[in-house]
Scaffold this motif. Structure first.
Motif, PDB file in Angstrom:
ATOM      1  N   ALA A  86      -8.787  23.799  38.334  1.00  0.00           N
ATOM      2  CA  ALA A  86      -9.156  24.610  37.799  1.00  0.00           C
ATOM      3  C   ALA A  86      -8.716  23.752  36.341  1.00  0.00           C
ATOM      4  CB  ALA A  86      -8.582  25.547  37.889  1.00  0.00           C
ATOM      5  N   ALA A  87      -7.989  23.392  35.860  1.00  0.00           N
ATOM      6  CA  ALA A  87      -7.167  23.231  34.734  1.00  0.00           C
ATOM      7  C   ALA A  87      -8.011  20.716  34.461  1.00  0.00           C
ATOM      8  CB  ALA A  87      -5.980  22.594  34.674  1.00  0.00           C
ATOM      9  N   ILE A  88      -8.439  20.591  35.207  1.00  0.00           N
ATOM     10  CA  ILE A  88      -8.855  19.011  34.989  1.00  0.00           C
ATOM     11  C   ILE A  88     -10.376  19.487  34.907  1.00  0.00           C
ATOM     12  CG2 ILE A  88      -9.785  17.058  35.815  1.00  0.00           C
ATOM     13  CD1 ILE A  88      -7.396  17.283  37.722  1.00  0.00           C
ATOM     14  N   GLY A  89     -11.374  20.333  35.354  1.00  0.00           N
ATOM     15  CA  GLY A  89     -12.368  20.890  35.069  1.00  0.00           C
ATOM     16  C   GLY A  89     -12.745  21.510  33.791  1.00  0.00           C
ATOM     17  N   ALA A  90     -11.265  22.300  33.221  1.00  0.00           N
ATOM     18  CA  ALA A  90     -12.004  22.558  31.650  1.00  0.00           C
ATOM     19  C   ALA A  90     -11.591  21.706  30.675  1.00  0.00           C
ATOM     20  CB  ALA A  90     -10.586  23.790  31.057  1.00  0.00           C
ATOM     21  N   LEU A  91     -10.332  20.585  31.425  1.00  0.00           N
ATOM     22  CA  LEU A  91     -10.137  19.288  30.389  1.00  0.00           C
ATOM     23  C   LEU A  91     -11.168  18.720  30.089  1.00  0.00           C
ATOM     24  CD1 LEU A  91      -6.242  18.401  31.407  1.00  0.00           C
ATOM     25  CD2 LEU A  91      -7.489  19.478  29.153  1.00  0.00           C
ATOM     26  N   ALA A  92     -12.272  18.552  30.957  1.00  0.00           N
ATOM     27  CA  ALA A  92     -13.478  17.710  31.569  1.00  0.00           C
ATOM     28  C   ALA A  92     -14.197  17.809  30.261  1.00  0.00           C
ATOM     29  CB  ALA A  92     -14.519  17.796  32.765  1.00  0.00           C
ATOM     30  N   VAL A  93     -14.654  18.503  29.395  1.00  0.00           N
ATOM     31  CA  VAL A  93     -14.960  18.203  28.502  1.00  0.00           C
ATOM     32  C   VAL A  93     -14.852  17.510  27.074  1.00  0.00           C
ATOM     33  CG1 VAL A  93     -13.814  19.876  27.004  1.00  0.00           C
ATOM     34  CG2 VAL A  93     -15.986  19.891  26.147  1.00  0.00           C
ATOM     35  N   LEU A  94     -13.399  16.659  27.786  1.00  0.00           N
ATOM     36  CA  LEU A  94     -12.870  15.600  26.459  1.00  0.00           C
ATOM     37  C   LEU A  94     -14.482  14.217  26.859  1.00  0.00           C
ATOM     38  CD1 LEU A  94      -9.455  16.415  26.789  1.00  0.00           C
ATOM     39  CD2 LEU A  94     -10.928  17.156  24.738  1.00  0.00           C
ATOM     40  N   ALA A  95     -14.746  14.310  27.827  1.00  0.00           N
ATOM     41  CA  ALA A  95     -15.356  13.322  28.502  1.00  0.00           C
ATOM     42  C   ALA A  95     -16.460  12.878  28.018  1.00  0.00           C
ATOM     43  CB  ALA A  95     -15.449  13.093  30.005  1.00  0.00           C
ATOM     44  N   ASP A  96     -17.069  14.240  27.346  1.00  0.00           N
ATOM     45  CA  ASP A  96     -18.456  14.208  26.185  1.00  0.00           C
ATOM     46  C   ASP A  96     -17.983  13.127  25.023  1.00  0.00           C
ATOM     47  OD1 ASP A  96     -19.351  15.935  28.185  1.00  0.00           O
ATOM     48  OD2 ASP A  96     -18.952  17.450  27.257  1.00  0.00           O
ATOM     49  N   ASP A  97     -16.550  12.867  24.851  1.00  0.00           N
ATOM     50  CA  ASP A  97     -17.149  11.614  23.072  1.00  0.00           C
ATOM     51  C   ASP A  97     -15.610  11.717  23.905  1.00  0.00           C
ATOM     52  OD1 ASP A  97     -15.063  14.188  23.301  1.00  0.00           O
ATOM     53  OD2 ASP A  97     -16.119  14.819  21.146  1.00  0.00           O
ATOM     54  N   SER A  98     -15.351  11.505  24.639  1.00  0.00           N
ATOM     55  CA  SER A  98     -12.888  10.355  24.774  1.00  0.00           C
ATOM     56  C   SER A  98     -13.454   9.496  26.144  1.00  0.00           C
ATOM     57  CB  SER A  98     -12.507  11.367  24.161  1.00  0.00           C
ATOM     58  OG  SER A  98     -12.716  12.288  23.413  1.00  0.00           O
ATOM     59  N   LEU A  99     -12.275   9.027  26.137  1.00  0.00           N
ATOM     60  CA  LEU A  99     -12.053   8.450  27.518  1.00  0.00           C
ATOM     61  C   LEU A  99     -11.148   9.279  27.962  1.00  0.00           C
ATOM     62  CD1 LEU A  99     -12.011   5.854  29.559  1.00  0.00           C
ATOM     63  CD2 LEU A  99     -10.069   4.594  28.143  1.00  0.00           C
ATOM     64  N   LEU A 100     -11.652   9.929  29.640  1.00  0.00           N
ATOM     65  CA  LEU A 100     -11.027  10.346  30.104  1.00  0.00           C
ATOM     66  C   LEU A 100      -9.889   9.996  31.441  1.00  0.00           C
ATOM     67  CD1 LEU A 100     -10.005  13.811  30.898  1.00  0.00           C
ATOM     68  CD2 LEU A 100     -11.321  14.226  31.853  1.00  0.00           C
ATOM     69  N   ILE A 101      -8.960   9.599  31.523  1.00  0.00           N
ATOM     70  CA  ILE A 101      -8.112   8.635  32.500  1.00  0.00           C
ATOM     71  C   ILE A 101      -7.680  10.637  32.871  1.00  0.00           C
ATOM     72  CG2 ILE A 101      -6.596   8.062  33.722  1.00  0.00           C
ATOM     73  CD1 ILE A 101      -7.725   5.858  31.283  1.00  0.00           C
ATOM     74  N   VAL A 102      -7.836  10.686  34.843  1.00  0.00           N
ATOM     75  CA  VAL A 102      -7.113  11.665  35.289  1.00  0.00           C
ATOM     76  C   VAL A 102      -6.681  10.271  36.388  1.00  0.00           C
ATOM     77  CG1 VAL A 102      -6.733  13.385  37.102  1.00  0.00           C
ATOM     78  CG2 VAL A 102      -8.733  13.404  34.813  1.00  0.00           C
ATOM     79  N   LEU A 103      -5.010  10.598  36.322  1.00  0.00           N
ATOM     80  CA  LEU A 103      -4.067   9.811  37.936  1.00  0.00           C
ATOM     81  C   LEU A 103      -3.006  10.646  38.065  1.00  0.00           C
ATOM     82  CD1 LEU A 103      -2.189   7.051  36.554  1.00  0.00           C
ATOM     83  CD2 LEU A 103      -2.544   7.998  34.686  1.00  0.00           C
ATOM     84  N   ALA A 104      -2.559  10.478  39.108  1.00  0.00           N
ATOM     85  CA  ALA A 104      -1.129  10.865  39.971  1.00  0.00           C
ATOM     86  C   ALA A 104      -0.100   9.892  39.759  1.00  0.00           C
ATOM     87  CB  ALA A 104      -1.350  10.948  41.101  1.00  0.00           C
ATOM     88  N   ASP A 105       0.905   9.801  39.707  1.00  0.00           N
ATOM     89  CA  ASP A 105       2.623   8.845  39.925  1.00  0.00           C
ATOM     90  C   ASP A 105       2.235   8.504  40.957  1.00  0.00           C
ATOM     91  OD1 ASP A 105       3.049  11.361  40.094  1.00  0.00           O
ATOM     92  OD2 ASP A 105       4.939  12.041  39.073  1.00  0.00           O
ATOM     93  N   HIS A 106       2.523   9.484  41.977  1.00  0.00           N
ATOM     94  CA  HIS A 106       2.901   9.098  43.316  1.00  0.00           C
ATOM     95  C   HIS A 106       2.220   9.794  44.436  1.00  0.00           C
ATOM     96  CE1 HIS A 106       5.337  12.337  43.087  1.00  0.00           C
ATOM     97  NE2 HIS A 106       6.239  11.801  41.975  1.00  0.00           N
ATOM     98  N   GLY A 107       2.269  10.007  45.459  1.00  0.00           N
ATOM     99  CA  GLY A 107       1.663  10.450  46.956  1.00  0.00           C
ATOM    100  C   GLY A 107       2.479  11.002  47.281  1.00  0.00           C
ATOM    101  N   GLY A 108       3.117  11.545  48.399  1.00  0.00           N
ATOM    102  CA  GLY A 108       3.813  12.562  49.202  1.00  0.00           C
ATOM    103  C   GLY A 108       3.528  12.405  50.918  1.00  0.00           C
ATOM    104  N   GLY A 109       4.505  12.718  51.411  1.00  0.00           N
ATOM    105  CA  GLY A 109       4.932  13.178  52.823  1.00  0.00           C
ATOM    106  C   GLY A 109       4.281  12.164  53.219  1.00  0.00           C
ATOM    107  N   GLY A 110       4.608  10.745  52.839  1.00  0.00           N
ATOM    108  CA  GLY A 110       4.206   9.567  54.020  1.00  0.00           C
ATOM    109  C   GLY A 110       5.591   9.785  54.907  1.00  0.00           C
ATOM    110  N   VAL A 111       7.058   9.658  54.310  1.00  0.00           N
ATOM    111  CA  VAL A 111       7.655   9.520  55.807  1.00  0.00           C
ATOM    112  C   VAL A 111       8.836  10.652  56.347  1.00  0.00           C
ATOM    113  CG1 VAL A 111      10.181   8.622  56.497  1.00  0.00           C
ATOM    114  CG2 VAL A 111       8.428   7.101  54.736  1.00  0.00           C
ATOM    115  N   THR A 112       8.714  11.614  55.344  1.00  0.00           N
ATOM    116  CA  THR A 112       9.178  12.832  54.921  1.00  0.00           C
ATOM    117  C   THR A 112       8.098  13.498  54.446  1.00  0.00           C
ATOM    118  OG1 THR A 112      10.232  12.598  53.178  1.00  0.00           O
ATOM    119  CG2 THR A 112      11.624  12.595  55.208  1.00  0.00           C
ATOM    120  N   SER A 113       7.511  14.673  55.544  1.00  0.00           N
ATOM    121  CA  SER A 113       6.355  15.667  54.865  1.00  0.00           C
ATOM    122  C   SER A 113       7.021  16.304  53.411  1.00  0.00           C
ATOM    123  CB  SER A 113       6.614  17.474  55.469  1.00  0.00           C
ATOM    124  OG  SER A 113       7.655  18.099  55.622  1.00  0.00           O
TER     125      SER A 113
END
Ligand code: ZN
Length: 267
Positions: A168-195
């Motif tokens: 929902a937050a990214i949906g609101a921020l997506a308007v920025l992609a109209d005239d800017s560069l918008l990069i969405v990423l994560a810093d890590h995943g999770g649950g690989g070894v322990t849940s």
């Protein structure tokens, strides 16, 4: 730049995250993006801030020990500052003790300002949109998925609820992609070894979603080669037309951009 802490790429589906999924399909997404090791937030954020891997910047644990190292590094925000470009952080409410550390580190790294607002992703997104910054970098930090992952486990129903909040937050921020560069990423995943954790060396902890969107970004494109979180700082400097410090360990993702694609620049 929107950093969704602990968001796994396999949570980005039409069902759970329709806005981010649509953005990824419309523009450029990396299918094999990974973070740094250890796959921990502080290590990854320091890599985004400095362009080098944890082995080079040495910041693994939260704290001010990093300050002395900053003098030897070339933080992204400082490179932008020298070109007259501001960078601001917008994050969820921080504890008083965290706030002091973040402000000191941010100032030392050349960050122009830190705004903390709200607890959930949508409130932070609202605060980010209210900043009305027209140049430089706006760094939006959303931690909903990581909190749910530690409490309830990665990919649990509660985690996927948090992913929906992020969406929902990214949906609101997506308007920025109209005239800017918008990069969405994560810093890590999770649950690989322990849940309920993500710090152990494991591909599921290493894998991150990475989406680039904006007027210059290649449409309906997938980066199928190896892409690293370390490629983001040089990509930003390249996009602004600035020199990339030799010490930076990533490379600009030129293929994600239409101008570079037209000019035949490899990326
Ligand atoms: Zn975490």
């Amino acid at each position: 730049m929107v950093l969704a802490d602990g968001l796994r790429p396999d949570a980005v589906t039409r069902t759970h995250m329709p806005s981010l999924d649509a953005l990824a399909r419309a523009y450029t997404q990396a299918l094999r993006a990974t973070t740094v090791r250890p796959s921990r937030t502080v290590a990854a954020l320091a890599s985004l801030a400095t362009g080098v891997a944890p082995a080079s910047h040495g910041l693994i644990e939260p704290g001010l020990g990093f300050l002395t190292k900053l003098t030897r590094l070339r933080p992204l925000a400082r490179e932008l500052n020298r070109a007259g470009l501001p960078s601001r952080i917008v994050a969820s409410d921080l504890l008083f003790s965290e706030r002091a550390v973040v402000r000191v580190l941010a100032a030392a790294a050349g960050v122009t300002g830190v705004t903390s607002a709200g607890r959930r992703a949508r409130e932070v997104a609202g605060a980010a949109l209210a900043v009305h910054q027209t140049d430089g970098v706006l760094f939006v930090y959303l931690n909903d998925a990581d909190l749910a992952g530690h409490l309830h486990g990665w990919m649990s129903p509660q985690y996927l609820e948090a992913a929906a909040e992020l969406d929902a937050a990214i949906g609101a921020l997506a308007v920025l992609a109209d005239d800017s560069l918008l990069i969405v990423l994560a810093d890590h995943g999770g649950g690989g070894v322990t849940s309920h954790d993500h710090a152990e060396p494991h591909l599921v902890n290493d894998r991150i979603p990475l989406v680039l969107a904006g007027p210059d970004v290649t449409r309906r494109h997938q980066l199928t080669g190896k892409v690293s979180l370390l490629d983001i700082p040089p990509t930003l400097l390249w996009w602004f037309g600035l020199e990339i410090p030799v010490a930076y360990e990533g490379r600009p993702l030129a293929q994600a951009f239409r101008t570079a694609a037209l000019a035949g620049v490899a990326g």
